[in-house]
Motif scaffolding. Structure first.
Motif, PDB file in Angstrom:
ATOM      1  N   ALA A  21       0.818  -1.216   0.000  1.00  0.00           N
ATOM      2  CA  ALA A  21       0.000   0.000   0.000  1.00  0.00           C
ATOM      3  C   ALA A  21       0.845   1.256   0.000  1.00  0.00           C
ATOM      4  CB  ALA A  21      -0.927   0.004   1.219  1.00  0.00           C
ATOM      5  N   THR A  22       2.058   1.147   0.550  1.00  0.00           N
ATOM      6  CA  THR A  22       2.935   2.310   0.600  1.00  0.00           C
ATOM      7  C   THR A  22       4.084   2.194  -0.413  1.00  0.00           C
ATOM      8  OG1 THR A  22       4.255   1.288   2.376  1.00  0.00           O
ATOM      9  CG2 THR A  22       2.403   2.694   3.036  1.00  0.00           C
ATOM     10  N   GLU A  23       3.876   1.326  -1.429  1.00  0.00           N
ATOM     11  CA  GLU A  23       4.907   1.138  -2.432  1.00  0.00           C
ATOM     12  C   GLU A  23       5.191   2.453  -3.164  1.00  0.00           C
ATOM     13  OE1 GLU A  23       5.808  -1.647  -6.358  1.00  0.00           O
ATOM     14  OE2 GLU A  23       3.923  -1.819  -5.258  1.00  0.00           O
ATOM     15  N   ASN A  24       6.463   2.718  -3.413  1.00  0.00           N
ATOM     16  CA  ASN A  24       6.845   3.942  -4.105  1.00  0.00           C
ATOM     17  C   ASN A  24       6.298   3.928  -5.523  1.00  0.00           C
ATOM     18  OD1 ASN A  24       8.272   4.249  -1.772  1.00  0.00           O
ATOM     19  ND2 ASN A  24      10.266   3.857  -2.683  1.00  0.00           N
ATOM     20  N   GLU A  25       5.761   5.064  -5.964  1.00  0.00           N
ATOM     21  CA  GLU A  25       5.218   5.176  -7.310  1.00  0.00           C
ATOM     22  C   GLU A  25       5.850   6.361  -8.021  1.00  0.00           C
ATOM     23  OE1 GLU A  25       0.775   3.666  -7.618  1.00  0.00           O
ATOM     24  OE2 GLU A  25       0.971   5.104  -5.983  1.00  0.00           O
ATOM     25  N   HIS A  26       6.420   6.095  -9.191  1.00  0.00           N
ATOM     26  CA  HIS A  26       6.982   7.143 -10.018  1.00  0.00           C
ATOM     27  C   HIS A  26       5.857   7.799 -10.821  1.00  0.00           C
ATOM     28  CE1 HIS A  26      10.653   5.359  -8.686  1.00  0.00           C
ATOM     29  NE2 HIS A  26      10.476   4.262  -9.405  1.00  0.00           N
ATOM     30  N   GLU A  27       6.177   8.942 -11.440  1.00  0.00           N
ATOM     31  CA  GLU A  27       5.130   9.745 -12.072  1.00  0.00           C
ATOM     32  C   GLU A  27       5.584  10.289 -13.414  1.00  0.00           C
ATOM     33  OE1 GLU A  27       2.517  13.788 -10.996  1.00  0.00           O
ATOM     34  OE2 GLU A  27       4.093  13.062  -9.650  1.00  0.00           O
ATOM     35  N   LEU A  28       4.653  10.360 -14.358  1.00  0.00           N
ATOM     36  CA  LEU A  28       4.885  10.995 -15.647  1.00  0.00           C
ATOM     37  C   LEU A  28       3.604  11.726 -16.032  1.00  0.00           C
ATOM     38  CD1 LEU A  28       6.905  11.343 -17.992  1.00  0.00           C
ATOM     39  CD2 LEU A  28       5.836   9.354 -19.073  1.00  0.00           C
ATOM     40  N   VAL A  69      11.471  15.739  -8.848  1.00  0.00           N
ATOM     41  CA  VAL A  69      10.664  16.043 -10.029  1.00  0.00           C
ATOM     42  C   VAL A  69      11.475  16.897 -10.998  1.00  0.00           C
ATOM     43  CG1 VAL A  69       8.569  17.176 -10.868  1.00  0.00           C
ATOM     44  CG2 VAL A  69       8.529  15.927  -8.701  1.00  0.00           C
ATOM     45  N   ALA A  70      11.418  16.546 -12.272  1.00  0.00           N
ATOM     46  CA  ALA A  70      12.034  17.340 -13.334  1.00  0.00           C
ATOM     47  C   ALA A  70      10.957  17.699 -14.351  1.00  0.00           C
ATOM     48  CB  ALA A  70      13.166  16.578 -14.005  1.00  0.00           C
ATOM     49  N   THR A  99      11.625  26.671 -19.894  1.00  0.00           N
ATOM     50  CA  THR A  99      12.185  26.470 -18.557  1.00  0.00           C
ATOM     51  C   THR A  99      12.428  24.990 -18.286  1.00  0.00           C
ATOM     52  OG1 THR A  99       9.969  26.393 -17.556  1.00  0.00           O
ATOM     53  CG2 THR A  99      11.095  28.528 -17.588  1.00  0.00           C
ATOM     54  N   LEU A 100      13.518  24.734 -17.602  1.00  0.00           N
ATOM     55  CA  LEU A 100      13.852  23.400 -17.102  1.00  0.00           C
ATOM     56  C   LEU A 100      13.866  23.477 -15.581  1.00  0.00           C
ATOM     57  CD1 LEU A 100      14.765  20.487 -17.738  1.00  0.00           C
ATOM     58  CD2 LEU A 100      17.129  21.333 -17.689  1.00  0.00           C
ATOM     59  N   THR A 101      13.050  22.643 -14.937  1.00  0.00           N
ATOM     60  CA  THR A 101      12.865  22.719 -13.488  1.00  0.00           C
ATOM     61  C   THR A 101      13.325  21.436 -12.818  1.00  0.00           C
ATOM     62  OG1 THR A 101      10.928  24.129 -13.812  1.00  0.00           O
ATOM     63  CG2 THR A 101      11.186  23.120 -11.652  1.00  0.00           C
ATOM     64  N   ALA A 102      14.010  21.587 -11.689  1.00  0.00           N
ATOM     65  CA  ALA A 102      14.358  20.464 -10.818  1.00  0.00           C
ATOM     66  C   ALA A 102      13.826  20.791  -9.433  1.00  0.00           C
ATOM     67  CB  ALA A 102      15.866  20.251 -10.776  1.00  0.00           C
ATOM     68  N   ALA A 103      13.003  19.893  -8.871  1.00  0.00           N
ATOM     69  CA  ALA A 103      12.291  20.234  -7.636  1.00  0.00           C
ATOM     70  C   ALA A 103      12.135  19.015  -6.736  1.00  0.00           C
ATOM     71  CB  ALA A 103      10.911  20.817  -7.962  1.00  0.00           C
ATOM     72  N   LEU A 104      11.809  19.295  -5.479  1.00  0.00           N
ATOM     73  CA  LEU A 104      11.454  18.270  -4.500  1.00  0.00           C
ATOM     74  C   LEU A 104       9.963  18.371  -4.224  1.00  0.00           C
ATOM     75  CD1 LEU A 104      12.338  16.066  -2.446  1.00  0.00           C
ATOM     76  CD2 LEU A 104      12.595  17.911  -0.761  1.00  0.00           C
TER      77      LEU A 104
END
Length: 213
Positions: A21-28, A69-70, A99-104
């Motif tokens: 249930a708390t498995e890490n999930e990547h995003e696109l 996040v990029a 713009t190119l963004t790198a964020a947390l």
């Protein structure tokens, strides 16, 4: 001993389910939105200071709450000045911002399928200016094309709606965020004269459609 085995199996099942249930999930995701820019400088390119943006964003999950996040986004505004008598185009301006963004990103599953989040990061900015006093020709010496680089920062709060159950390998999402974005002042050299300071600091909004996987 025979009673302990079902108990151990049940406990193992609970632990396995909790871990899943708390498995890490990547995003696109694909983004569309806007940012407000330097009103005075933008008068050359648009009657108001809003720059529409489109782009793509990818998130790499560090754990069940934190993601790196990029994002890559671009937008363009422009004006066409015409002769009122015969509608002949006299002058054309265009400004493209990329713009190119790198964020947390930090999120929290409040309820199943809904996760508010905050995001903050740094921005690399590339601006491209075009001024043309003879739009009918592509090669005449009177046209001006200049580019400039700058850096900035961004921060926003948002909400993500997650569809489907956590056992799916791919889950669709919708996200909406409101925040701030700013870029340091940068100028575009024009034939020896500095011109068009296009740094900005303003409200940003993005809506996203994507997937978790």
């Amino acid at each position: 001993m025979s009673r302990r085995i079902p108990v151990l199996l049940a406990a193992l099942g609970v632990l396995t389910g909790a871990a899943h249930a708390t498995e890490n999930e990547h995003e696109l995701a694909l983004d569309a939105g806007l940012v407000t820019m330097n009103e005075e400088a933008m008068r050359v390119f648009a009657p108001h200071s809003v720059m529409p943006l489109v782009g793509v964003r990818a998130g790499y999950a560090l754990d069940d709450r934190f993601s790196l996040v990029a994002g890559l986004h671009t937008g363009q505004r422009g004006l066409q000045i015409t002769d009122r008598a015969d509608s002949t185009e006299l002058f054309r301006t265009a400004y493209r911002a990329s713009t190119l963004t790198a964020a947390l990103k930090v999120d929290e599953d409040v309820v199943d399928g809904f996760a508010p989040y905050v995001i903050a990061g740094v921005v690399g900015h590339l601006g491209l200016v075009r001024l043309d006093d003879d739009p009918t020709r592509r090669d005449h010496p009177g046209q001006l094309r200049r580019s400039a680089l700058s850096v900035g920062a961004t921060a926003a709060a948002g909400a993500q709606f997650r569809f489907g159950t956590v056992d799916l390998k791919v889950r669709p999402t919708l996200s909406f965020e409101l925040g701030w974005q700013g870029v340091l002042n940068h100028r575009y050299d024009g034939g020896g004269d500095d011109m068009l300071p296009l740094g900005y600091s303003g409200v940003s909004f993005k809506g996203s459609a994507g997937v978790l996987f």
